[in-house]
Design an enzyme around this catalytic site. Sequence first.
Site, mmCIF file in Angstrom:
data_model
loop_
_atom_site.group_PDB
_atom_site.id
_atom_site.type_symbol
_atom_site.label_atom_id
_atom_site.label_comp_id
_atom_site.label_asym_id
_atom_site.label_seq_id
_atom_site.Cartn_x
_atom_site.Cartn_y
_atom_site.Cartn_z
ATOM 1 C CG ASP A 82 -1.977 0.968 1.283
ATOM 2 O OD1 ASP A 82 -2.420 1.391 0.203
ATOM 3 O OD2 ASP A 82 -2.430 1.335 2.401
ATOM 4 C CG HIS A 188 -5.185 7.741 3.828
ATOM 5 N ND1 HIS A 188 -4.203 8.272 3.046
ATOM 6 C CD2 HIS A 188 -5.611 6.627 3.179
ATOM 7 C CE1 HIS A 188 -4.030 7.512 1.969
ATOM 8 N NE2 HIS A 188 -4.884 6.508 2.013
ATOM 9 N N GLY A 223 -9.121 5.632 1.305
ATOM 10 C CA GLY A 223 -9.796 6.397 2.352
ATOM 11 C C GLY A 223 -11.259 6.024 2.436
HETATM 12 P P1 13P Z 1 -9.088 4.551 5.612
HETATM 13 O O1 13P Z 1 -8.231 5.399 6.507
HETATM 14 O O2 13P Z 1 -10.342 5.259 5.221
HETATM 15 O O3 13P Z 1 -9.374 3.218 6.195
HETATM 16 O O4 13P Z 1 -8.272 4.328 4.255
HETATM 17 C C1 13P Z 1 -7.270 3.347 4.155
HETATM 18 C C2 13P Z 1 -6.491 3.475 2.903
HETATM 19 O O5 13P Z 1 -6.835 4.149 1.947
HETATM 20 C C3 13P Z 1 -5.232 2.715 2.854
HETATM 21 O O6 13P Z 1 -4.516 2.947 1.677
HETATM 22 O O1 G3H Z 2 -2.789 4.545 3.761
HETATM 23 C C1 G3H Z 2 -2.960 4.453 4.915
HETATM 24 C C2 G3H Z 2 -3.199 3.210 5.656
HETATM 25 O O2 G3H Z 2 -4.227 3.444 6.561
HETATM 26 C C3 G3H Z 2 -1.941 2.724 6.326
HETATM 27 O O3 G3H Z 2 -1.561 3.578 7.339
HETATM 28 O O4 G3H Z 2 0.877 4.116 7.108
HETATM 29 O O5 G3H Z 2 -0.279 4.239 9.323
HETATM 30 O O6 G3H Z 2 0.209 2.030 8.253
HETATM 31 P P1 G3H Z 2 -0.108 3.490 8.038
HETATM 32 ZN ZN ZN Z 3 -4.648 4.854 0.838
#
Ligand code: 13P
Ligand code: G3H
Ligand code: ZN
Length: 349
Positions: A82, A188, A223
């Site tokens: 991610d 996010h 998000g």
């Molecule tokens: P949320 O914070 O809405 O759960 O989004 C997660 C996300 O986009 C991770 O890449």
């Molecule tokens: O993109 C955001 C995800 O919620 C992951 O968050 O970087 O705190 O692990 P993080």
């Molecule tokens: Zn994201």
Amino acid sequence: MLVSMRQGLDEASKGGYGVGAFNVNNMEQIQSIMEAARETKSPVIVQASRGARSYSQDRFLYHLMVAATELYPEIPTVLHLDHGNSPATCKSAIEMGFTSVMMDGSLMEDGKTPSSFEHNVAVTREVVEMAHAKGVTVEGEIGCLGGIEDGHGAGGDGLEHLTDPDQAVEFVEKTGLDALAIAIGTSHGAYKFSKAPTGETLKMDTLIEIHRRLPNVHLVMHGSSSVPKDLQDIINQYGGKLKPTWGVPVEEIQLGIRNGVRKINVDTDNRLAITGAIRKVLFESPEKFDPRDYMKPARDAMKKVVAERMTEFGQAGHGKDYAPLPISEMIKGYANGSLDPRPSMAGAR
Ligand code: 13P
Ligand code: G3H
Ligand code: ZN
């Protein structure tokens, strides 16, 4: 069994459903997702951020994922990076065995500063070439999400760097990616909207327009936590201090799924569920100190959220629709052009 994300999204497109992509940092979160997938007979995308990889020193997470595929062999499982911030980060994920990577070139390497279109195209194209040679899927992003609370995002309210549909078409044509993340007003974290979103703050019309121009491209919504009031209430009832907030309603995500969205990123809802369950145990039974006494309810609470989303996104029941293609087939498909994106459709503009 591990599966390429491209195959999983192609199948989702055929079946007209979306696939939740859930973030993990530890064993319990992986177990919650795999149990929810088994219960609902769903294919899954498990994703790890840079933060998760550093928290788990990479190797712990990798071996937990191997354990998941051994213990749940019937579930088609994508292991996805991610928000990769550079080609080097994506390369290390590919070398570790991820079947999919996100090159988020919408931001500079710091994960905060919006980049130029040219920078985004250059780094995404570099990752596409490197990943496709190994049969690995690539997600890119055009436009930037708002917020910064969990370390990814351009700040602001999510409306400052919305995706431009024309640029989205050009971006797909120039990069050859497999899945396109777009910015439509979400952020996010827990604080997305200060009241229930409307068409002014959550731009579903932009998403629909992008899909009209790119009808064959898999779209990704980031998000996408719904930040349910009941999960907020549990945290606050047991000593937490969340301010009132609104997330992305599930019905809007379902509208997105009817308009080309195939991957839906959810992390915050699971964080809320876990924290609420832990707070409840510690508040009601302050004498407890065995971590299993609160980690088990936390795991169950996350599993419940994930199973609900799997049902709502439509992936439930589709876990046995297909057998994963060997990676050699994916490599061949990228090499002979049969997996190239087909961005435009005559008459769509
Ligand atoms: P949320 O914070 O809405 O759960 O989004 C997660 C996300 O986009 C991770 O890449
Ligand atoms: O993109 C955001 C995800 O919620 C992951 O968050 O970087 O705190 O692990 P993080
Ligand atoms: Zn994201």
